[in-house]
Write an enzyme that holds these catalytic residues in place. Structure first.
Site, PDB file in Angstrom:
ATOM      1  N   TRP A   1       0.818  -1.221   0.000  1.00 23.73           N
ATOM      2  CA  TRP A   1       0.000   0.000   0.000  1.00 23.73           C
ATOM      3  C   TRP A   1       0.849   1.267   0.000  1.00 23.73           C
ATOM      4  CZ3 TRP A   1      -0.383  -4.075   3.381  1.00 23.73           C
ATOM      5  CH2 TRP A   1       0.298  -3.940   4.603  1.00 23.73           C
ATOM      6  N   ARG A   2       2.176   1.111   0.038  1.00 22.81           N
ATOM      7  CA  ARG A   2       3.024   2.298  -0.014  1.00 22.81           C
ATOM      8  C   ARG A   2       3.453   2.634  -1.431  1.00 22.81           C
ATOM      9  NH1 ARG A   2       6.729   1.257   5.443  1.00 22.81           N
ATOM     10  NH2 ARG A   2       5.059   1.823   6.901  1.00 22.81           N
TER      11      ARG A   2
ATOM     12  N   GLU B   1      -5.504   0.875   5.814  1.00 25.21           N
ATOM     13  CA  GLU B   1      -5.617   1.328   7.206  1.00 25.21           C
ATOM     14  C   GLU B   1      -6.688   0.546   7.958  1.00 25.21           C
ATOM     15  OE1 GLU B   1      -3.662   2.899   8.958  1.00 25.21           O
ATOM     16  OE2 GLU B   1      -2.365   3.622   7.362  1.00 25.21           O
TER      17      GLU B   1
ATOM     18  N   GLN C   1      -5.686  -3.333  14.437  1.00 23.83           N
ATOM     19  CA  GLN C   1      -5.495  -4.480  15.347  1.00 23.83           C
ATOM     20  C   GLN C   1      -5.047  -5.742  14.620  1.00 23.83           C
ATOM     21  OE1 GLN C   1      -6.266  -4.311  19.137  1.00 23.83           O
ATOM     22  NE2 GLN C   1      -5.362  -2.521  18.175  1.00 23.83           N
TER      23      GLN C   1
ATOM     24  N   TYR D   1      -7.732   7.541  14.859  1.00 23.28           N
ATOM     25  CA  TYR D   1      -6.486   7.095  14.247  1.00 23.28           C
ATOM     26  C   TYR D   1      -6.600   7.005  12.724  1.00 23.28           C
ATOM     27  CZ  TYR D   1      -3.148   4.179  12.021  1.00 23.28           C
ATOM     28  OH  TYR D   1      -2.241   3.738  11.113  1.00 23.28           O
TER      29      TYR D   1
ATOM     30  N   ASP E   1      -1.425   5.627  17.063  1.00 21.41           N
ATOM     31  CA  ASP E   1      -1.822   4.226  17.221  1.00 21.41           C
ATOM     32  C   ASP E   1      -1.058   3.616  18.388  1.00 21.41           C
ATOM     33  OD1 ASP E   1       0.742   4.013  16.196  1.00 21.41           O
ATOM     34  OD2 ASP E   1       0.288   2.085  15.283  1.00 21.41           O
TER      35      ASP E   1
ATOM     36  N   SER F   1     -11.537 -13.140  21.397  1.00 23.01           N
ATOM     37  CA  SER F   1     -10.841 -12.132  22.190  1.00 23.01           C
ATOM     38  C   SER F   1     -11.238 -12.190  23.654  1.00 23.01           C
ATOM     39  CB  SER F   1     -11.151 -10.734  21.659  1.00 23.01           C
ATOM     40  OG  SER F   1     -10.654 -10.594  20.357  1.00 23.01           O
TER      41      SER F   1
END
Length: 359
Positions: A26-27, A39, A44, A122, A140, A306
């Site tokens: 993605w860069r 993003e 997480q 964020y 973040d 979780s």
DNA sequence: CACTCGTGGTC
DNA sequence: TGACCAAGAGT
């Protein structure tokens, strides 16, 4: 005193980043759509996990329009295995909002971004800085950890005071005009050098500027609260087979659009306390008015989410008769892969395709 | 604020 | 091996 110490903190991080920054998919092309998807996927979620998903996503949904015009099942299928499925629902929702309310153009300012489903403080700052080069600090977990050590912030990370301190530091150290690269530089630095455990202080280019290291408390920061204990649940699932001649179909249920594994498909299941098989049969007979027979244990799976653990036992049934309500669907064994599922149900589905005979 | 929301890696 | 953790957001 070395020359380095008079170089601003931000500049030294940027110098480190130019040499050590990661080459990530993605860069390469930082158009808002790609930055947005990356993003959200990275929320997480580890970089190494995201990379293959990002590539598949871009192949399947190359732009906002193609995403907006796709179905929930399409999106969830590409997302399957990434977790936190509300992210996938929100991506689809947002794509349709952008097509309908923004004329297909991604919103440019921070406040509009923050209003989109799935984008919080964020992510909206990350998109604004990376895609639009706005001077916004994206804060973040990495950055909280890095700054809490560099400036020795000994305050519980979940307090508002900690958050205010970090934000002020982030704003003061943000190099204007290069916020996008700087935010990513800090995250790479946190992921590669200033690690949560065993930070690599001997390789750290900021060692002489780190208050925590100077005072020997880098392993105590940031201060995290104590984790809440997680309960253990028992669950029983029903593999309900309908044999018509050569064809075998199995009953799937679509989960609620909210909550755990939202919108995914599963083998109908119930939470149980004791005597799992009998209780399951009884509850399905009464709840769904199905006539079932020949139950047998197919498999048992343990899984950790979780905030709770489950042991799920899947029982095989042969369907006889009864009314199937909405949210249920008879599915060909060969088509199970087309129905997005969580990990546990996918495991059972795979076993079922491999070994359709009851055990 | 505390809780919910997945999965895989690490020690 | 269970606890902790990862480019957080929604409620």
């Amino acid at each position: 005193m070395t020359m380095d110490s008079i170089i601003p903190l931000g500049l030294r991080i940027m110098q480190w980043y130019e040499r050590n920054g990661r080459n990530l998919p993605w860069r390469k092309d930082k158009n808002p759509y790609r930055v947005w998807i990356s993003e959200v996927m990275l929320q997480q979620t580890r970089v190494e996990t995201v990379i293959p998903y990002f590539k598949r996503w871009m192949k399947r949904f190359p732009n906002i329009k193609s995403l907006a015009e796709s179905t929930e099942n399409d999106v969830l299928s590409v997302w399957e295995g990434l977790g936190y499925y509300s992210r996938a629902h929100n991506l689809l929702k947002t794509a349709r909002i952008i097509m309908r309310e923004f004329g297909g153009k991604f919103p440019r300012n921070l406040e509009s971004l923050k209003d989109l489903p799935g984008l919080g403080a964020y992510s909206s700052a990350a998109i604004a800085s990376i895609a639009y080069n706005e001077n916004q600090p994206a804060i973040d977990g990495n950055i909280r950890r890095v700054y809490s050590r560099l400036f020795d912030i000994r305050i519980s990370m979940k307090t508002s005071l900690f958050e205010r301190r970090i934000r002020r530091i982030a704003e003061q150290n943000l190099p204007h005009g290069r916020a996008g690269d700087f935010n990513q530089a800090l995250m790479d630095f946190g992921a590669m050098i200033c690690l949560p455990k065993q930070p690599k202080c001997t390789e750290c280019p900021l060692e002489d500027r780190c208050l925590a290291f100077r005072r020997g408390v880098q392993n105590l920061l940031p201060m995290v609260g104590q984790a809440t204990p997680i309960p253990h649940e028992q669950q029983a699932a029903a593999i309900i087979i309908h044999k018509r001649g050569k064809l075998s179909k199995v009953l799937l249920r679509k989960r609620s659009s909210k909550g755990l594994l939202a919108g995914l498909w599963e083998f109908p299941s119930v939470y149980v306390n004791t005597n799992q098989g009998q209780e399951l049969a009884r509850r399905f007979l009464s709840t769904f008015k199905l006539k079932l027979r020949k139950k047998s244990l197919f498999t048992t799976v343990k899984h950790s989410y979780s905030h709770f653990r489950v042991t799920l036992s899947a029982y095989a049934f042969t369907y006889n008769s009864g009314k199937i309500t909405k949210d249920f669907k008879w599915v060909d064994l060969g088509d199970l892969s087309e129905y997005p599922m969580g990990k546990v149900n996918r495991l059972i589905a795979d076993q079922l395709v491999l070994n359709p005979n009851e055990r």
